[in-house]
Design an enzyme around this catalytic site. Sequence first.
Site, mmCIF file in Angstrom:
data_model
loop_
_atom_site.group_PDB
_atom_site.id
_atom_site.type_symbol
_atom_site.label_atom_id
_atom_site.label_comp_id
_atom_site.label_asym_id
_atom_site.label_seq_id
_atom_site.Cartn_x
_atom_site.Cartn_y
_atom_site.Cartn_z
ATOM 1 C CG HIS A 153 -1.937 1.044 1.292
ATOM 2 N ND1 HIS A 153 -3.096 0.934 2.034
ATOM 3 C CD2 HIS A 153 -1.993 2.270 0.702
ATOM 4 C CE1 HIS A 153 -3.806 2.046 1.911
ATOM 5 N NE2 HIS A 153 -3.145 2.878 1.107
ATOM 6 C CG HIS A 172 -1.446 6.080 -2.621
ATOM 7 N ND1 HIS A 172 -2.616 5.868 -3.303
ATOM 8 C CD2 HIS A 172 -1.662 5.640 -1.355
ATOM 9 C CE1 HIS A 172 -3.515 5.343 -2.481
ATOM 10 N NE2 HIS A 172 -2.966 5.187 -1.292
ATOM 11 C CG HIS A 213 -7.699 3.208 -0.270
ATOM 12 N ND1 HIS A 213 -7.015 2.654 -1.309
ATOM 13 C CD2 HIS A 213 -6.810 4.008 0.386
ATOM 14 C CE1 HIS A 213 -5.752 3.100 -1.284
ATOM 15 N NE2 HIS A 213 -5.607 3.918 -0.267
ATOM 16 C CD GLU A 260 -7.620 6.459 4.799
ATOM 17 O OE1 GLU A 260 -8.158 6.429 3.675
ATOM 18 O OE2 GLU A 260 -6.537 7.040 5.028
ATOM 19 C CG ASP A 272 -1.643 5.639 2.712
ATOM 20 O OD1 ASP A 272 -1.930 5.362 1.548
ATOM 21 O OD2 ASP A 272 -2.468 6.150 3.506
ATOM 22 C CG ASP A 273 -0.080 8.896 0.475
ATOM 23 O OD1 ASP A 273 -0.021 8.807 -0.758
ATOM 24 O OD2 ASP A 273 -1.096 8.580 1.133
#
Length: 326
Positions: free
Chosen positions: A14, A16, A194, A197, A275-276
């Site tokens: 996961h 991005h 997703h 969340e 994630d980011d």
Amino acid sequence: MNSLIQTLPKVELHIHIEGSLEPEMMFALAQRNGVKLPYASVAEIKAAYQFENLQTFLDLYYSGAKVLQTEQDFYDLTWAYLQKCAAQSVRHTEIFFDPQTHTDRDMPFEVVLNGITAALQTGREQLQVSSALILCFLRHLSAEAAMATLEQALPYRDSLIGVGLDSSEMGHPPSKFQAVFDRARAEGLRTVAHAGEEGPPEYIWEAINLLKVSRIDHGVRCVEDPALVDYLVEHQIPLTVCPLSNVKLCVFETMANHNLKQLLDRGLCVTVNSDDPAYFGGYLNENFEAVQTALGLTNEDLKKLAKNSFRAAFLSDTERQQLAIG
Ligand code: HPA
Ligand code: ZN
């Protein structure tokens, strides 16, 4: 850094790629491409990274992505992330990208894809980092726009392992995208989404039952529905949990409040992910370190999380074994 975390072979599921755009690179690309940023310095960019929820993050994230304008930019972005993988014992990574963020500002789909896939190929050859690519649809846009994006991607079907669903969760349930996910699966693409969340457990059920996902991205709100938790355990549907993201976006108030250990102890196939990473304060090992410290994870817990990441990956058993020991 805990040496077990550093050396354990791991998979990331996961991430991005646009979320790996470090402030330094954002600033450099803005200059290279003549893009005006609303920040005067790298320090100002970093200072802006205070988020109240998913949407306040997404607003900055989409604005930052505008500095990405050429194939070389996407190559450089992806290459920088793969070097991090190599440095952190990440043996395989399944990377999300958001084509609509770029095609909606008139970048050709293939320019984005070619930059990313060229870097992935170099990463396999020079860094021995295995990888696959997952196209994410932006759920705040229409189902028709998602279908048009899938059609645009199908000539490049062989560069993709699957499709996913990201962006603003509330008000955009998985059911909105049932037709496009049906079409993607008919083309042999795997599906993830997703869900849970910020959205309710019902969205996780929809992702499973309507989109037929192989994994749930985030999924931490599953604990609000005991029948759902039972189902996730029974079917070993992996959750790609992103601890630093969850705290930065106020899904949990502090890391000590995170439910990752509770989910792991309950028998869910939990994985740790970044994630980011450029926006949330760390790559994969920093996420492992943060949960280990705050939740008192044992070495057995860490090994279990790493093992789960291999189990949850879209790899054959042979590839799994080779990557885990190689
Ligand atoms: N949630 C939804 N969309 C996203 C995220 C996320 O955590 N990161 C990048 N796009
Ligand atoms: Zn995400």
